[in-house]
Write a protein that holds these residues in place. Structure first.
Motif, PDB file in Angstrom:
ATOM      1  N   CYS A 129      -1.965 -11.082  -2.093  1.00  0.00           N
ATOM      2  CA  CYS A 129      -1.389  -9.843  -1.679  1.00  0.00           C
ATOM      3  C   CYS A 129      -2.483  -9.039  -0.969  1.00  0.00           C
ATOM      4  CB  CYS A 129      -1.212  -9.174  -2.959  1.00  0.00           C
ATOM      5  SG  CYS A 129      -0.065  -9.811  -3.945  1.00  0.00           S
ATOM      6  N   ARG A 130      -1.924  -8.045  -0.164  1.00  0.00           N
ATOM      7  CA  ARG A 130      -2.868  -7.210   0.546  1.00  0.00           C
ATOM      8  C   ARG A 130      -2.598  -5.681  -0.195  1.00  0.00           C
ATOM      9  NH1 ARG A 130      -1.722  -3.973   5.808  1.00  0.00           N
ATOM     10  NH2 ARG A 130      -3.418  -2.891   6.118  1.00  0.00           N
ATOM     11  N   ILE A 131      -3.547  -4.855  -0.543  1.00  0.00           N
ATOM     12  CA  ILE A 131      -3.608  -3.979  -1.365  1.00  0.00           C
ATOM     13  C   ILE A 131      -4.341  -2.742  -0.479  1.00  0.00           C
ATOM     14  CG2 ILE A 131      -4.268  -2.558  -3.371  1.00  0.00           C
ATOM     15  CD1 ILE A 131      -4.581  -5.530  -4.609  1.00  0.00           C
ATOM     16  N   GLU A 132      -3.489  -1.595  -0.326  1.00  0.00           N
ATOM     17  CA  GLU A 132      -4.064  -0.271   0.475  1.00  0.00           C
ATOM     18  C   GLU A 132      -3.557   0.782  -0.100  1.00  0.00           C
ATOM     19  OE1 GLU A 132      -1.706   1.080   4.062  1.00  0.00           O
ATOM     20  OE2 GLU A 132      -1.015  -1.023   4.111  1.00  0.00           O
ATOM     21  N   LEU A 133      -4.497   1.707   0.203  1.00  0.00           N
ATOM     22  CA  LEU A 133      -4.360   3.182  -0.019  1.00  0.00           C
ATOM     23  C   LEU A 133      -3.638   3.654   1.418  1.00  0.00           C
ATOM     24  CD1 LEU A 133      -7.434   4.396  -2.059  1.00  0.00           C
ATOM     25  CD2 LEU A 133      -4.861   3.859  -3.033  1.00  0.00           C
ATOM     26  N   ASN A 134      -2.351   4.081   1.374  1.00  0.00           N
ATOM     27  CA  ASN A 134      -1.884   4.650   2.625  1.00  0.00           C
ATOM     28  C   ASN A 134      -1.986   6.052   2.659  1.00  0.00           C
ATOM     29  OD1 ASN A 134       0.915   5.577   4.016  1.00  0.00           O
ATOM     30  ND2 ASN A 134       0.263   3.535   4.826  1.00  0.00           N
ATOM     31  N   CYS A 135      -2.639   6.602   3.410  1.00  0.00           N
ATOM     32  CA  CYS A 135      -2.961   8.267   3.577  1.00  0.00           C
ATOM     33  C   CYS A 135      -2.049   8.913   4.763  1.00  0.00           C
ATOM     34  CB  CYS A 135      -4.285   8.340   3.819  1.00  0.00           C
ATOM     35  SG  CYS A 135      -5.496   7.589   2.457  1.00  0.00           S
ATOM     36  N   PHE A 136      -1.518   9.767   4.631  1.00  0.00           N
ATOM     37  CA  PHE A 136      -0.776  10.678   5.514  1.00  0.00           C
ATOM     38  C   PHE A 136      -1.314  12.072   5.299  1.00  0.00           C
ATOM     39  CE2 PHE A 136       2.307  13.687   6.703  1.00  0.00           C
ATOM     40  CZ  PHE A 136       2.713  13.300   8.059  1.00  0.00           C
ATOM     41  N   ALA A 137      -1.653  12.843   6.648  1.00  0.00           N
ATOM     42  CA  ALA A 137      -2.114  13.797   6.713  1.00  0.00           C
ATOM     43  C   ALA A 137      -1.527  14.735   7.889  1.00  0.00           C
ATOM     44  CB  ALA A 137      -3.670  14.044   6.651  1.00  0.00           C
ATOM     45  N   ALA A 138      -0.994  15.855   7.469  1.00  0.00           N
ATOM     46  CA  ALA A 138      -0.644  16.808   8.514  1.00  0.00           C
ATOM     47  C   ALA A 138      -1.042  18.149   8.598  1.00  0.00           C
ATOM     48  CB  ALA A 138       1.153  16.849   8.555  1.00  0.00           C
ATOM     49  N   GLY A 139      -1.120  18.725   9.645  1.00  0.00           N
ATOM     50  CA  GLY A 139      -1.888  20.030   9.295  1.00  0.00           C
ATOM     51  C   GLY A 139      -3.245  20.047   9.220  1.00  0.00           C
ATOM     52  N   SER A 140      -3.774  20.911   8.612  1.00  0.00           N
ATOM     53  CA  SER A 140      -5.330  21.130   8.522  1.00  0.00           C
ATOM     54  C   SER A 140      -5.726  20.332   7.345  1.00  0.00           C
ATOM     55  CB  SER A 140      -6.018  22.580   8.411  1.00  0.00           C
ATOM     56  OG  SER A 140      -7.284  22.624   8.197  1.00  0.00           O
ATOM     57  N   GLU A 141      -6.678  19.389   7.485  1.00  0.00           N
ATOM     58  CA  GLU A 141      -6.948  18.482   6.466  1.00  0.00           C
ATOM     59  C   GLU A 141      -8.111  17.923   6.762  1.00  0.00           C
ATOM     60  OE1 GLU A 141      -6.728  17.307   2.678  1.00  0.00           O
ATOM     61  OE2 GLU A 141      -5.184  18.128   3.509  1.00  0.00           O
ATOM     62  N   VAL A 142      -9.276  17.855   5.570  1.00  0.00           N
ATOM     63  CA  VAL A 142     -10.451  17.006   5.745  1.00  0.00           C
ATOM     64  C   VAL A 142     -10.716  15.970   4.683  1.00  0.00           C
ATOM     65  CG1 VAL A 142     -12.915  17.649   5.337  1.00  0.00           C
ATOM     66  CG2 VAL A 142     -11.698  19.326   6.267  1.00  0.00           C
ATOM     67  N   LEU A 143     -11.245  14.877   5.389  1.00  0.00           N
ATOM     68  CA  LEU A 143     -11.429  13.785   4.420  1.00  0.00           C
ATOM     69  C   LEU A 143     -12.767  13.289   4.371  1.00  0.00           C
ATOM     70  CD1 LEU A 143     -10.367  11.313   2.859  1.00  0.00           C
ATOM     71  CD2 LEU A 143     -10.214   9.863   5.172  1.00  0.00           C
ATOM     72  N   TRP A 144     -13.663  13.460   3.290  1.00  0.00           N
ATOM     73  CA  TRP A 144     -14.909  12.966   3.100  1.00  0.00           C
ATOM     74  C   TRP A 144     -15.006  12.228   1.664  1.00  0.00           C
ATOM     75  CZ3 TRP A 144     -18.608  13.297  -0.572  1.00  0.00           C
ATOM     76  CH2 TRP A 144     -19.928  12.882  -0.252  1.00  0.00           C
ATOM     77  N   LEU A 145     -15.454  10.782   1.988  1.00  0.00           N
ATOM     78  CA  LEU A 145     -15.840   9.850   0.932  1.00  0.00           C
ATOM     79  C   LEU A 145     -17.290   9.684   1.026  1.00  0.00           C
ATOM     80  CD1 LEU A 145     -12.627   7.817   1.316  1.00  0.00           C
ATOM     81  CD2 LEU A 145     -12.987   9.544  -0.258  1.00  0.00           C
ATOM     82  N   SER A 146     -17.717   9.718  -0.167  1.00  0.00           N
ATOM     83  CA  SER A 146     -19.281   9.170  -0.300  1.00  0.00           C
ATOM     84  C   SER A 146     -19.342   7.679  -0.045  1.00  0.00           C
ATOM     85  CB  SER A 146     -19.871   9.373  -1.674  1.00  0.00           C
ATOM     86  OG  SER A 146     -19.118   8.565  -2.590  1.00  0.00           O
ATOM     87  N   ASN A 147     -20.678   7.271   0.414  1.00  0.00           N
ATOM     88  CA  ASN A 147     -20.948   5.802   0.412  1.00  0.00           C
ATOM     89  C   ASN A 147     -20.618   4.967  -0.762  1.00  0.00           C
ATOM     90  OD1 ASN A 147     -22.205   6.021   2.902  1.00  0.00           O
ATOM     91  ND2 ASN A 147     -24.097   6.553   2.067  1.00  0.00           N
ATOM     92  N   ARG A 148     -20.789   5.431  -1.991  1.00  0.00           N
ATOM     93  CA  ARG A 148     -20.260   4.776  -3.280  1.00  0.00           C
ATOM     94  C   ARG A 148     -18.874   4.556  -3.098  1.00  0.00           C
ATOM     95  NH1 ARG A 148     -19.013   5.915  -8.625  1.00  0.00           N
ATOM     96  NH2 ARG A 148     -19.553   4.066  -9.969  1.00  0.00           N
ATOM     97  N   SER A 204      -0.634  12.924   1.546  1.00  0.00           N
ATOM     98  CA  SER A 204      -0.398  12.122   0.499  1.00  0.00           C
ATOM     99  C   SER A 204      -0.972  10.784   0.583  1.00  0.00           C
ATOM    100  CB  SER A 204       1.263  11.978   0.438  1.00  0.00           C
ATOM    101  OG  SER A 204       1.512  11.148   1.707  1.00  0.00           O
ATOM    102  N   VAL A 205      -1.428  10.251  -0.490  1.00  0.00           N
ATOM    103  CA  VAL A 205      -2.127   8.865  -0.646  1.00  0.00           C
ATOM    104  C   VAL A 205      -1.101   8.060  -1.592  1.00  0.00           C
ATOM    105  CG1 VAL A 205      -3.975   7.658  -1.121  1.00  0.00           C
ATOM    106  CG2 VAL A 205      -4.292   9.747  -0.192  1.00  0.00           C
ATOM    107  N   THR A 206      -0.394   6.944  -0.935  1.00  0.00           N
ATOM    108  CA  THR A 206       0.406   5.924  -1.879  1.00  0.00           C
ATOM    109  C   THR A 206      -0.698   4.864  -1.966  1.00  0.00           C
ATOM    110  OG1 THR A 206       2.176   7.391  -0.823  1.00  0.00           O
ATOM    111  CG2 THR A 206       2.704   4.983  -1.853  1.00  0.00           C
TER     112      THR A 206
END
Length: 151
Positions: free
Chosen positions: A104-123, A11-13
């Motif tokens: 303010c502080r702003i964040e995308l809070n990511c949680f991962a359990a199990g098998s997950e891949v994260l790939w984000l481009s340079n852009r 999830s991403v919050t």
């Protein structure tokens, strides 16, 4: 590629925090309603899956505002969920900068359990940086069935 195994959970919050944050200001500025919000000094609590609310003795040290993914996005891979939020935040660039100017502080809070891949481009990474949005990642591993005493 979508991971459809039973272990897939991510999830991403979107979270906004600030010392004297007024959640209603965040709601108005972003034109998004909070799924959960609190003010500094308010008693901390959590809602259990059965709807019961647990209240803790501690108080929040900062104000906060959270928005969860829309239901249609929750089964998507982690990087797609981040891209969803990135698209929403790009459309609200001026609002994001206004909140940052308020401290303010702003964040995308990511949680991962199990098998997950994260790939984000340079852009995509550059866009997050230019927006001033932090990215936090919590990865939980399930060691059930494995002997934890072995080195």
């Amino acid at each position: 590629m979508k991971n459809v195994t039973a272990e897939h959970c991510c999830s991403v919050t979107l979270i906004v925090t600030g010392e004297d944050l007024d959640p209603e200001t965040v709601t108005r500025t972003l034109s998004m309603a909070a799924d959960k919000s609190w003010t500094r000094g308010e008693q901390q609590s959590c809602t259990l899956p059965d709807g019961k609310v647990l209240h803790f003795e501690s108080a929040h040290q900062v104000g906060g505002w959270k928005r969860f993914l829309p239901e249609a996005e929750t089964d998507r891979p982690l990087d797609d969920q981040i891209r969803y939020w990135l698209s929403e935040l790009r459309e609200r660039r001026d609002a994001i900068h206004e909140l940052l100017e308020l401290g303010c502080r702003i964040e995308l809070n990511c949680f991962a359990a199990g098998s997950e891949v994260l790939w984000l481009s340079n852009r995509e990474l550059r866009d997050l940086a230019e927006l001033g949005v932090d990215l936090s990642l919590t990865i939980a591993s399930d060691f059930q069935g494995q002997d934890q005493t072995e080195g």
